[in-house]
Enzyme design. Structure first.
Site, PDB file in Angstrom:
ATOM      1  N   LYS A 227       0.764  -1.181  -0.123  1.00  0.00           N
ATOM      2  CA  LYS A 227       0.033  -0.079   0.024  1.00  0.00           C
ATOM      3  C   LYS A 227       0.728   1.228  -0.051  1.00  0.00           C
ATOM      4  O   LYS A 227       1.955   1.313   0.223  1.00  0.00           O
ATOM      5  CB  LYS A 227      -0.824  -0.094   1.041  1.00  0.00           C
ATOM      6  N   ARG A 261      -3.540 -10.291   5.263  1.00  0.00           N
ATOM      7  CA  ARG A 261      -3.942 -10.148   3.922  1.00  0.00           C
ATOM      8  C   ARG A 261      -3.235  -9.561   2.913  1.00  0.00           C
ATOM      9  O   ARG A 261      -2.639  -8.524   2.939  1.00  0.00           O
ATOM     10  CB  ARG A 261      -5.385  -9.195   3.808  1.00  0.00           C
TER      11      ARG A 261
END
Length: 281
Positions: A227, A261
Protein backbone atom coordinates in the site's frame (compact mmCIF):
# COMPACT_ATOMS: atom_id res chain seq x y z
CA UNK A 1 5.20 -11.26 24.54
CA UNK A 2 1.68 -10.07 25.36
CA UNK A 3 -0.91 -11.38 22.94
CA UNK A 4 -4.69 -11.10 22.57
CA UNK A 5 -6.92 -14.00 23.55
CA UNK A 6 -6.78 -16.77 20.90
CA UNK A 7 -9.90 -17.06 18.80
CA UNK A 8 -11.58 -19.61 16.58
CA UNK A 9 -13.97 -18.99 13.72
CA UNK A 10 -16.43 -21.51 12.33
CA UNK A 11 -15.91 -21.95 8.59
CA UNK A 12 -18.27 -24.45 6.95
CA UNK A 13 -18.61 -26.38 10.18
CA UNK A 14 -14.85 -26.55 10.81
CA UNK A 15 -13.05 -24.47 13.43
CA UNK A 16 -10.22 -22.32 12.10
CA UNK A 17 -7.71 -21.67 14.87
CA UNK A 18 -6.48 -18.10 14.74
CA UNK A 19 -3.99 -18.52 17.59
CA UNK A 20 -1.55 -19.23 14.77
CA UNK A 21 -1.97 -16.32 12.32
CA UNK A 22 -3.53 -17.11 8.98
CA UNK A 23 -2.86 -15.83 5.47
CA UNK A 24 -5.52 -14.40 3.19
CA UNK A 25 -4.35 -14.35 -0.42
CA UNK A 26 -5.71 -11.53 -2.59
CA UNK A 27 -7.39 -12.73 -5.78
CA UNK A 28 -8.42 -9.65 -7.75
CA UNK A 29 -10.44 -10.21 -10.90
CA UNK A 30 -10.67 -6.48 -11.59
CA UNK A 31 -8.83 -4.71 -14.41
CA UNK A 32 -7.77 -1.69 -12.33
CA UNK A 33 -6.64 -2.76 -8.85
CA UNK A 34 -3.71 -0.63 -7.70
CA UNK A 35 -1.08 -3.40 -7.83
CA UNK A 36 -2.27 -6.51 -9.65
CA UNK A 37 -5.16 -5.23 -11.77
CA UNK A 38 -5.61 -7.02 -15.07
CA UNK A 39 -3.35 -9.96 -14.26
CA UNK A 40 -6.21 -12.47 -14.40
CA UNK A 41 -7.61 -12.60 -17.92
CA UNK A 42 -8.77 -16.22 -18.16
CA UNK A 43 -9.75 -19.24 -16.09
CA UNK A 44 -6.24 -20.55 -16.65
CA UNK A 45 -4.74 -17.38 -15.15
CA UNK A 46 -7.13 -17.58 -12.22
CA UNK A 47 -6.51 -21.21 -11.36
CA UNK A 48 -2.75 -20.89 -11.84
CA UNK A 49 -2.68 -17.99 -9.36
CA UNK A 50 -4.87 -19.83 -6.87
CA UNK A 51 -2.87 -23.05 -7.14
CA UNK A 52 0.35 -21.17 -6.38
CA UNK A 53 -1.20 -19.32 -3.45
CA UNK A 54 -2.46 -22.56 -1.90
CA UNK A 55 0.90 -24.24 -2.43
CA UNK A 56 2.64 -21.27 -0.81
CA UNK A 57 0.44 -21.52 2.28
CA UNK A 58 -2.70 -19.42 1.81
CA UNK A 59 -5.44 -20.30 4.31
CA UNK A 60 -8.12 -18.11 2.73
CA UNK A 61 -8.57 -16.87 -0.84
CA UNK A 62 -10.16 -13.41 -1.00
CA UNK A 63 -11.96 -12.85 -4.30
CA UNK A 64 -12.64 -9.25 -5.24
CA UNK A 65 -14.34 -7.86 -8.34
CA UNK A 66 -14.50 -4.18 -7.38
CA UNK A 67 -11.31 -2.17 -7.02
CA UNK A 68 -11.35 -0.26 -3.73
CA UNK A 69 -8.22 1.80 -4.38
CA UNK A 70 -8.68 5.55 -3.81
CA UNK A 71 -10.49 7.10 -6.75
CA UNK A 72 -11.28 3.76 -8.38
CA UNK A 73 -13.89 3.71 -11.11
CA UNK A 74 -17.40 2.60 -10.21
CA UNK A 75 -18.29 -0.99 -11.13
CA UNK A 76 -21.93 -1.88 -11.66
CA UNK A 77 -23.55 -4.38 -9.31
CA UNK A 78 -24.32 -6.65 -12.26
CA UNK A 79 -20.73 -6.68 -13.51
CA UNK A 80 -19.27 -7.19 -10.04
CA UNK A 81 -21.63 -10.08 -9.35
CA UNK A 82 -20.83 -11.71 -12.69
CA UNK A 83 -17.06 -11.49 -12.21
CA UNK A 84 -17.12 -12.53 -8.56
CA UNK A 85 -19.43 -15.51 -8.87
CA UNK A 86 -17.58 -16.84 -11.90
CA UNK A 87 -14.25 -16.68 -10.05
CA UNK A 88 -15.61 -18.21 -6.84
CA UNK A 89 -17.34 -21.06 -8.66
CA UNK A 90 -14.24 -21.87 -10.73
CA UNK A 91 -12.03 -21.89 -7.62
CA UNK A 92 -14.25 -24.17 -5.54
CA UNK A 93 -14.76 -26.51 -8.47
CA UNK A 94 -11.00 -26.90 -8.98
CA UNK A 95 -10.05 -26.73 -5.28
CA UNK A 96 -13.06 -27.93 -3.26
CA UNK A 97 -11.20 -27.78 0.07
CA UNK A 98 -10.20 -24.14 -0.39
CA UNK A 99 -11.71 -21.52 1.92
CA UNK A 100 -12.94 -18.61 -0.19
CA UNK A 101 -14.03 -15.19 1.03
CA UNK A 102 -15.91 -12.66 -1.07
CA UNK A 103 -14.57 -9.12 -0.92
CA UNK A 104 -17.65 -6.98 -1.51
CA UNK A 105 -19.70 -4.29 0.21
CA UNK A 106 -22.81 -5.22 -1.81
CA UNK A 107 -25.20 -7.69 -0.23
CA UNK A 108 -26.37 -9.09 -3.57
CA UNK A 109 -22.79 -9.86 -4.64
CA UNK A 110 -22.00 -11.45 -1.29
CA UNK A 111 -25.17 -13.56 -1.35
CA UNK A 112 -24.58 -14.78 -4.90
CA UNK A 113 -20.97 -15.62 -4.04
CA UNK A 114 -21.99 -17.58 -0.95
CA UNK A 115 -24.45 -19.48 -3.13
CA UNK A 116 -21.64 -20.70 -5.40
CA UNK A 117 -19.17 -21.64 -2.69
CA UNK A 118 -17.74 -18.68 -0.79
CA UNK A 119 -17.84 -19.11 2.99
CA UNK A 120 -16.67 -15.75 4.41
CA UNK A 121 -17.78 -12.18 3.72
CA UNK A 122 -15.12 -9.44 3.66
CA UNK A 123 -16.89 -6.06 3.68
CA UNK A 124 -14.71 -2.96 3.40
CA UNK A 125 -17.60 -0.75 4.50
CA UNK A 126 -18.69 -2.60 7.64
CA UNK A 127 -22.27 -2.45 6.41
CA UNK A 128 -22.17 1.30 5.75
CA UNK A 129 -22.58 1.09 1.97
CA UNK A 130 -25.34 -1.53 1.95
CA UNK A 131 -27.58 -1.58 4.98
CA UNK A 132 -28.87 -5.05 4.06
CA UNK A 133 -25.42 -6.64 4.48
CA UNK A 134 -25.92 -7.25 8.21
CA UNK A 135 -29.21 -9.03 7.46
CA UNK A 136 -27.34 -11.42 5.16
CA UNK A 137 -24.63 -12.06 7.75
CA UNK A 138 -27.29 -12.85 10.36
CA UNK A 139 -29.28 -15.04 7.94
CA UNK A 140 -26.35 -17.08 6.64
CA UNK A 141 -24.31 -17.12 9.88
CA UNK A 142 -20.95 -16.95 8.10
CA UNK A 143 -17.75 -15.33 9.36
CA UNK A 144 -17.86 -11.60 8.68
CA UNK A 145 -14.86 -9.34 8.26
CA UNK A 146 -15.78 -5.70 8.71
CA UNK A 147 -13.39 -2.90 7.96
CA UNK A 148 -13.21 0.67 9.18
CA UNK A 149 -13.70 3.16 6.38
CA UNK A 150 -15.38 6.50 5.81
CA UNK A 151 -17.25 7.36 2.62
CA UNK A 152 -16.56 5.15 -0.38
CA UNK A 153 -13.55 4.47 -2.63
CA UNK A 154 -14.34 7.60 -4.62
CA UNK A 155 -14.59 9.96 -1.61
CA UNK A 156 -12.60 8.40 1.26
CA UNK A 157 -9.37 10.31 0.64
CA UNK A 158 -11.19 13.54 1.58
CA UNK A 159 -12.59 12.09 4.82
CA UNK A 160 -9.52 11.94 7.08
CA UNK A 161 -10.50 14.42 9.81
CA UNK A 162 -10.48 12.56 13.15
CA UNK A 163 -10.69 13.87 16.70
CA UNK A 164 -8.65 10.85 17.85
CA UNK A 165 -8.17 8.18 15.21
CA UNK A 166 -7.76 5.24 17.60
CA UNK A 167 -10.71 6.20 19.80
CA UNK A 168 -12.86 6.87 16.75
CA UNK A 169 -12.05 3.44 15.27
CA UNK A 170 -12.74 1.68 18.56
CA UNK A 171 -16.08 3.50 18.92
CA UNK A 172 -16.97 2.56 15.34
CA UNK A 173 -16.32 -1.12 15.95
CA UNK A 174 -17.95 -1.17 19.39
CA UNK A 175 -21.21 0.08 17.91
CA UNK A 176 -21.20 -2.40 15.04
CA UNK A 177 -20.11 -5.35 17.18
CA UNK A 178 -23.00 -4.68 19.55
CA UNK A 179 -25.44 -4.62 16.61
CA UNK A 180 -24.24 -7.97 15.32
CA UNK A 181 -23.68 -9.81 18.58
CA UNK A 182 -27.17 -8.90 19.79
CA UNK A 183 -28.44 -10.76 16.72
CA UNK A 184 -26.38 -13.83 17.53
CA UNK A 185 -23.47 -13.35 15.13
CA UNK A 186 -20.39 -14.96 16.68
CA UNK A 187 -17.66 -15.07 14.03
CA UNK A 188 -16.66 -11.44 13.52
CA UNK A 189 -13.22 -10.19 12.48
CA UNK A 190 -12.24 -6.53 12.44
CA UNK A 191 -9.98 -4.81 9.92
CA UNK A 192 -8.72 -1.34 10.97
CA UNK A 193 -8.60 -0.31 7.32
CA UNK A 194 -5.06 0.82 6.58
CA UNK A 195 -5.19 3.22 3.62
CA UNK A 196 -8.94 3.77 3.78
CA UNK A 197 -9.92 7.32 4.77
CA UNK A 198 -6.55 7.72 6.47
CA UNK A 199 -3.50 9.76 5.60
CA UNK A 200 -0.03 8.22 5.45
CA UNK A 201 0.75 9.68 8.88
CA UNK A 202 -2.53 8.38 10.32
CA UNK A 203 -1.76 4.89 9.01
CA UNK A 204 1.51 4.86 10.95
CA UNK A 205 -0.16 6.22 14.08
CA UNK A 206 -2.68 3.40 13.77
CA UNK A 207 0.06 0.81 13.36
CA UNK A 208 1.92 2.23 16.37
CA UNK A 209 -1.15 1.83 18.62
CA UNK A 210 -2.71 -1.22 17.00
CA UNK A 211 -2.65 -3.30 20.18
CA UNK A 212 -5.27 -0.97 21.69
CA UNK A 213 -7.83 -2.69 19.47
CA UNK A 214 -7.40 -5.84 21.59
CA UNK A 215 -9.96 -4.37 23.97
CA UNK A 216 -12.61 -5.24 21.37
CA UNK A 217 -11.85 -8.94 22.05
CA UNK A 218 -12.28 -10.12 18.46
CA UNK A 219 -9.73 -11.33 15.89
CA UNK A 220 -8.08 -8.67 13.73
CA UNK A 221 -7.11 -8.73 10.06
CA UNK A 222 -4.42 -6.40 8.74
CA UNK A 223 -4.11 -5.56 5.07
CA UNK A 224 -1.09 -3.40 4.31
CA UNK A 225 0.28 -5.32 1.32
CA UNK A 226 2.15 -2.98 -1.06
CA UNK A 227 0.00 0.00 0.00
CA UNK A 228 0.89 3.65 -0.40
CA UNK A 229 1.90 4.04 3.26
CA UNK A 230 4.82 1.82 2.28
CA UNK A 231 5.79 2.92 -1.20
CA UNK A 232 5.29 6.64 -0.53
CA UNK A 233 7.41 6.42 2.62
CA UNK A 234 10.14 4.48 0.83
CA UNK A 235 9.88 6.57 -2.37
CA UNK A 236 9.35 3.50 -4.52
CA UNK A 237 6.56 1.85 -6.53
CA UNK A 238 4.07 -0.85 -5.46
CA UNK A 239 6.20 -3.33 -7.44
CA UNK A 240 9.14 -2.45 -5.19
CA UNK A 241 7.21 -2.53 -1.90
CA UNK A 242 7.50 -6.20 -0.94
CA UNK A 243 10.30 -5.67 1.58
CA UNK A 244 8.37 -2.87 3.24
CA UNK A 245 5.25 -5.03 3.26
CA UNK A 246 7.11 -7.80 5.05
CA UNK A 247 8.41 -5.36 7.65
CA UNK A 248 4.93 -4.02 8.42
CA UNK A 249 3.39 -7.50 8.34
CA UNK A 250 5.76 -8.46 11.14
CA UNK A 251 4.81 -5.30 13.03
CA UNK A 252 1.13 -6.21 12.60
CA UNK A 253 1.73 -9.71 13.97
CA UNK A 254 3.67 -8.36 16.95
CA UNK A 255 0.70 -6.11 17.72
CA UNK A 256 -1.92 -8.83 17.53
CA UNK A 257 -3.02 -9.44 13.94
CA UNK A 258 -4.67 -12.84 13.44
CA UNK A 259 -4.89 -12.66 9.64
CA UNK A 260 -2.58 -11.04 7.08
CA UNK A 261 -4.23 -10.09 3.79
CA UNK A 262 -1.48 -10.19 1.17
CA UNK A 263 -0.51 -10.36 -2.48
CA UNK A 264 2.65 -12.37 -1.72
CA UNK A 265 1.73 -15.53 0.16
CA UNK A 266 5.12 -17.25 0.42
CA UNK A 267 6.78 -14.22 1.98
CA UNK A 268 3.88 -13.80 4.44
CA UNK A 269 4.15 -17.47 5.40
CA UNK A 270 7.86 -17.02 6.14
CA UNK A 271 7.05 -13.96 8.24
CA UNK A 272 4.51 -15.90 10.30
CA UNK A 273 6.97 -18.78 10.78
CA UNK A 274 9.58 -16.39 12.17
CA UNK A 275 6.98 -14.62 14.31
CA UNK A 276 5.92 -17.94 15.84
CA UNK A 277 9.54 -18.68 16.73
CA UNK A 278 9.74 -15.37 18.59
CA UNK A 279 6.34 -15.82 20.25
CA UNK A 280 7.02 -19.35 21.46
CA UNK A 281 10.30 -18.55 23.19
Amino acid sequence: MATPTPKFINVRGQLMDLSIPKIMGIVNVTPDSFYDGGQIRSNRDLLHKVEKMLADGADILDVGAYSSRPGAAEVSEKEERKLATHAVSEIVKAFPEAVVSIDSFRMTVARASLDVGASIINDISGGELDESMFDLVIERNVPYIMMHMRGNPQTMSQMTDYKDIISDIIDYFNFKLSQLTRKGVKDIIIDPGFGFAKTREQNFELMNKLELLWMLDVPMLCGISRKSMIFKTLNCTPDQALNGTTALNMASLMKGASILRVHDVREAKETITLFQEIKNR
